[in-house]
Scaffold this motif. Structure first.
Motif, mmCIF file in Angstrom:
data_model
loop_
_atom_site.group_PDB
_atom_site.id
_atom_site.type_symbol
_atom_site.label_atom_id
_atom_site.label_comp_id
_atom_site.label_asym_id
_atom_site.label_seq_id
_atom_site.Cartn_x
_atom_site.Cartn_y
_atom_site.Cartn_z
ATOM 1 N N SER A 53 0.820 -1.209 0.000
ATOM 2 C CA SER A 53 0.000 0.000 0.000
ATOM 3 C C SER A 53 0.861 1.269 0.000
ATOM 4 O O SER A 53 2.009 1.271 0.465
ATOM 5 N N GLY A 54 0.258 2.341 -0.511
ATOM 6 C CA GLY A 54 0.928 3.632 -0.529
ATOM 7 C C GLY A 54 0.923 4.240 -1.911
ATOM 8 O O GLY A 54 0.432 3.648 -2.879
ATOM 9 N N VAL A 55 1.477 5.448 -2.008
ATOM 10 C CA VAL A 55 1.529 6.185 -3.266
ATOM 11 C C VAL A 55 2.939 6.116 -3.834
ATOM 12 O O VAL A 55 3.916 6.460 -3.159
ATOM 13 N N TYR A 56 3.043 5.682 -5.077
ATOM 14 C CA TYR A 56 4.317 5.572 -5.777
ATOM 15 C C TYR A 56 4.351 6.687 -6.826
ATOM 16 O O TYR A 56 3.647 6.621 -7.843
ATOM 17 N N ASP A 57 5.137 7.709 -6.588
ATOM 18 C CA ASP A 57 5.167 8.876 -7.466
ATOM 19 C C ASP A 57 6.016 8.614 -8.700
ATOM 20 O O ASP A 57 7.197 8.250 -8.593
ATOM 21 N N SER A 58 5.387 8.790 -9.876
ATOM 22 C CA SER A 58 6.080 8.718 -11.170
ATOM 23 C C SER A 58 6.871 7.422 -11.331
ATOM 24 O O SER A 58 7.935 7.404 -11.968
ATOM 25 N N PHE A 59 6.354 6.343 -10.775
ATOM 26 C CA PHE A 59 7.042 5.054 -10.886
ATOM 27 C C PHE A 59 6.764 4.438 -12.253
ATOM 28 O O PHE A 59 5.677 4.575 -12.819
ATOM 29 N N GLY A 83 -5.133 -0.029 1.354
ATOM 30 C CA GLY A 83 -5.612 -0.255 -0.003
ATOM 31 C C GLY A 83 -4.527 -0.733 -0.941
ATOM 32 O O GLY A 83 -3.346 -0.839 -0.592
ATOM 33 N N LEU A 84 -4.924 -1.057 -2.161
ATOM 34 C CA LEU A 84 -3.954 -1.464 -3.170
ATOM 35 C C LEU A 84 -3.026 -0.304 -3.502
ATOM 36 O O LEU A 84 -3.385 0.867 -3.333
ATOM 37 N N PRO A 85 -1.822 -0.586 -3.958
ATOM 38 C CA PRO A 85 -0.861 0.486 -4.251
ATOM 39 C C PRO A 85 -1.405 1.444 -5.303
ATOM 40 O O PRO A 85 -2.085 1.040 -6.244
ATOM 41 N N LEU A 86 -1.088 2.718 -5.134
ATOM 42 C CA LEU A 86 -1.504 3.752 -6.068
ATOM 43 C C LEU A 86 -0.284 4.271 -6.815
ATOM 44 O O LEU A 86 0.624 4.855 -6.213
ATOM 45 N N MET A 87 -0.262 4.045 -8.134
ATOM 46 C CA MET A 87 0.780 4.575 -8.993
ATOM 47 C C MET A 87 0.289 5.910 -9.548
ATOM 48 O O MET A 87 -0.776 5.976 -10.167
ATOM 49 N N LYS A 88 1.044 6.971 -9.331
ATOM 50 C CA LYS A 88 0.562 8.297 -9.686
ATOM 51 C C LYS A 88 1.641 9.063 -10.436
ATOM 52 O O LYS A 88 2.786 9.142 -10.000
ATOM 53 N N SER A 89 1.243 9.628 -11.598
ATOM 54 C CA SER A 89 2.199 10.388 -12.392
ATOM 55 C C SER A 89 1.602 11.746 -12.749
ATOM 56 O O SER A 89 0.692 12.221 -12.056
#
Length: 439
Positions: A53-59, A83-89
């Motif tokens: 879980s967590g936010v992965y920035d620009s991964f 929650g499920l991992p959040l990939m965010k760009s």
């Protein structure tokens, strides 16, 4: 799922923990491109990278390795508490040509599975470079992208085995995109797309030409190359909504399910299309089947240029939102050849069925056989039952065509905003023997 007896799991979080070697959640490695890239290079068949879980920035990650038959390489999101991992760009729909891709799969990389990711604001979610075998994508929830899953098949005509095959895309949602949710191109076969919801977002996301939710563009060929066709693709319980294109007074595009010439053996089972500025279905493929499908609220709810069979389908309430070209329920053009069985075509603006010649034809050549079906208008209006241009043919077999209240077979609960679930458009007079019927 990967099942190697000696499979290794690499644990990843947005920020590292403990020893940061990925051996456990307590010692999770950092979710950076460099760290995950190193794990990918060392993966063996059956290994998995687990994203917590967590936010992965620009991964982003690029995969060139392969698993083996029965021992895929696995990339999975895991709910470790938030929650499920959040990939965010950084993709924005106002500038759709710019942005990054979350997952890139190199040519030849095969036996891979991806499961359980939330993905926001990427230009592309998945892009494969072709010649990939045994790919599985499941449980993606995507908001704001240009193209969701884009699979290039390989583009070789030297034999079917040289193109991408045995692919599954399941249980996913794509909400807000400027091009497509799923695009299959240049040589994919044995593909299943199941339980996938695609809402293009309507006018707000109409920043690219040709808004098309599920797109199989068989003739998009590069100069000097003759790629293999896309074929034997099955869509099951998929839904396409709100593709939109308004480019002045000329023809407005924007479609739900699309195939181009050269594609073949495309099947749609229990699929639904709503509220597109052009076709709910816009099909140039051959050997096409729609079964238990529902099309409501698009300009031309089902538009066919090739040959197709429609079984137990409901086509209703087409709507013209703008641009040239009139609305219709079932629209055939060119040399289209269609058989409609046990289906209902109802209350579409314009024509319920339209067989129209193209500008290049001196006379139409389209043909439709309507068998054990119901075609009609339930209320007085300027809606017509059929337009059949000279040279085209409409054949009726044991079907009801009605435009008066006396012949109306009656429906359980006919409403224009029907969601495709339930018995609303089961008819009360004929039951299962004629027209669309849902159990």
């Amino acid at each position: 799922m990967a099942n190697s007896l000696f499979a290794a799991d690499y644990h990843v979080l947005p920020k590292s923990a403990g020893l940061a070697d990925g051996s456990s959640w307590e010692n999770a490695a950092a979710g950076s491109r460099e760290v995950v890239g190193g794990f990918i290079e060392n993966m063996q068949p059956g290994d998995a990278i687990l994203f917590g879980s967590g936010v992965y920035d620009s991964f982003a990650m690029r995969i060139g390795q392969s698993g083996s038959e029965g021992n895929r390489l696995s990339f999975r999101g895991v709910d470790t508490g938030d929650g499920l991992p959040l990939m965010k760009s950084s993709f924005v729909k106002e500038n759709p040509s710019k942005g990054s891709t979350f997952i890139t799969i190199d040519s030849g990389a095969s036996h891979l599975e991806f499961d359980g990711f939330r993905v926001n604001n990427y230009k592309g979610v998945v892009y494969s470079r072709g010649l990939n075998v045994d790919l599985a994508f499941s449980n993606f929830t995507v908001h704001d992208c240009r193209i969701g899953i884009f699979l290039e098949g390989g583009g070789l005509n030297e034999g079917a085995e040289n193109n991408s095959h045995d692919i599954e895309i399941t249980d996913s949602k794509f909400i807000g995109f400027t091009k497509s949710a799923v695009r299959l191109q240049n040589g994919n076969y044995n593909v299943k797309v199941e339980n996938v919801f695609a809402d293009a977002g309507g006018k707000e996301y109409s920043n690219d030409p040709f808004h098309m939710a599920f797109f199989v563009p068989g003739e998009y060929r590069k100069k000097g190359n003759s790629p293999a066709d896309d074929h034997h693709i099955t869509f099951i319980n998929c839904e396409a909504r709100n593709s939109y294109q308004d480019k002045g007074s000329k023809y407005w595009n924007g479609d739900g399910f699309v195939t181009e010439s050269g594609t073949h053996h495309i099947t749609y089972l229990n699929c639904r299309a709503y509220d597109h500025t052009d076709g709910g279905w816009d099909l140039k493929s051959s050997d096409t089947v729609l079964e238990n499908c529902v099309a409501i609220g698009s300009k031309r709810n089902v538009r066919i240029w090739g040959d197709a069979k429609l079984i137990n389908c409901f086509i209703g309430y087409s709507k013209h939102r703008g641009g040239s070209g009139g609305a219709s329920g079932l629209y055939l053009t060119g040399r289209a050849s269609v058989v409609v069985e046990n289906s209902t075509i109802l209350n579409n603006d314009g024509h319920q069925i339209c067989l129209e010649k193209t500008k290049k034809q001196s006379a139409g050549e389209a043909k439709v056989i309507v068998k054990n079906s119901i075609v009609g208008v339930t209320t007085p209006s300027d809606r017509s039952l059929a337009r059949v241009d000279k040279g085209s043919e409409l054949e009726k077999i044991d079907s009801l065509f009605f435009q008066t209240t006396e012949l109306n077979p009656g429906f359980v609960d006919p409403v224009a905003d029907w969601d495709g679930q339930g018995t609303n458009f089961n008819n009360l007079k004929f039951g299962k023997s004629k027209g669309y019927y849902q159990k």
